[in-house]
Design an enzyme around this catalytic site. Structure first.
Site, PDB file in Angstrom:
ATOM      1  CE  LYS A   8       0.797   1.236   4.471  1.00 41.74           C
ATOM      2  NZ  LYS A   8       1.632   2.430   4.783  1.00 41.74           N
ATOM      3  CB  SER A  99       0.911  -4.844   7.621  1.00 40.49           C
ATOM      4  OG  SER A  99       1.720  -4.207   8.583  1.00 40.49           O
ATOM      5  CG  ASP A 132       0.485  -1.018   8.484  1.00 37.53           C
ATOM      6  OD1 ASP A 132       0.766  -2.057   9.107  1.00 37.53           O
ATOM      7  OD2 ASP A 132       1.269  -0.473   7.689  1.00 37.53           O
TER       8      ASP A 132
END
Length: 268
Positions: A8, A99, A132
């Site tokens: 991301k 994550s 996250d």
């Protein structure tokens, strides 16, 4: 079962205050991108984990994928599995690669063993593994706040745009990144600002970590400058660094410009 945990980017990242628990509150837009690892999980006689690709530091027995398995195993009598993670997303690069891996482990176990977990339950598992991690359960653009694990809808669709991500192979620890941050309220509504045309984001949509990390690491500043010089509508460091991304209106090939670095480019 084979999945591809994706990275991301942070579009805007404001550190608003330090919390009593030692963490920081922030606000940001998390946006999924295509740079991905490969994660294979299947039932086995004995629980095991192995990795390939980029070397993962630390004890393999404490890998987040295994932690995710044990977390689910506490509540469900699931069989042992073999986990193979091929690591392609740079580590400590501000893209949430680890994550994503643990979140995709939770989602894969849910599907593999037909656990019928709700999105909320899976996000709550993920929150226990990192700030996250929960984002990657839904894995769609979200306005993120709190520690980065609380979400609200955001109307932002960059499909059709082209992104170039450049990692200068500089590892910046979370402790180093936060040590130079002075939490402040921004006075702007990030969700409103992101409704403006992308070429108007520069100078308004900021990553607070850049203030002290770019002077310390001139290579990161140079990457950002070069992305703009090559026509990026917007460029920024993501997360706590050191990856820099540029968003372009059209496809562009910058491999030769950043030959010495790790690079991914493609459609958003």
């Amino acid at each position: 079962m084979l999945t591809f945990p994706n990275a991301k980017i942070n579009i805007g990242l404001h550190i608003t205050e330090k919390r009593a628990d030692g963490f920081h509150n922030l606000e940001s837009c998390f946006y999924p991108v295509g740079w991905s690892d490969a994660l294979e999980i299947f039932p086995a006689e004995k629980l095991s984990f192995k990795s390939s690709g980029i070397e993962i530091p630390g004890n393999p027995e404490t890998n987040l994928c295994l932690k995710a398995y044990h977390l689910v195993k506490q509540d469900f009598d699931i069989a042992p599995v073999m986990i193979h993670l091929h690591k392609a997303v740079p580590i400590g690069a501000g893209m949430g690669g680890g994550s994503a891996d643990c979140a995709f482990t939770i989602k894969t176990l849910n599907e593999l063993f037909a656990l019928h977990l709700t999105t909320e339950v899976m996000e709550n598992y993920a929150r226990q593994l990192g700030s996250d991690c929960a984002f990657f359960i839904q894995n769609r653009p979200q306005y993120c706040f709190g520690k980065g694990d609380e979400f609200a809808e955001i109307s932002l669709d960059l499909s059709g745009k082209f992104i170039v991500l450049v990692n200068p192979n500089i590892h910046i620890s979370t402790a180093e990144a936060y040590s130079g941050v002075k939490p402040t309220k921004t006075g702007i509504d990030l969700r409103e600002v992101l409704q403006k045309p992308i070429n108007e984001w520069t100078g308004i949509v900021k990553n607070d970590f850049e203030n002290h990390l770019l002077p310390k690491y001139p290579a990161i500043q140079a990457i950002k400058d070069q992305l703009y010089q090559n026509g990026a509508a917007y460029a920024s460091m993501t997360g706590s660094g050191s990856t820099v991304f540029g968003i372009f209106d059209q496809a562009i090939d910058l491999k030769e410009h950043f030959a010495e670095y790790s690079l991914w480019q493609g459609k958003m």
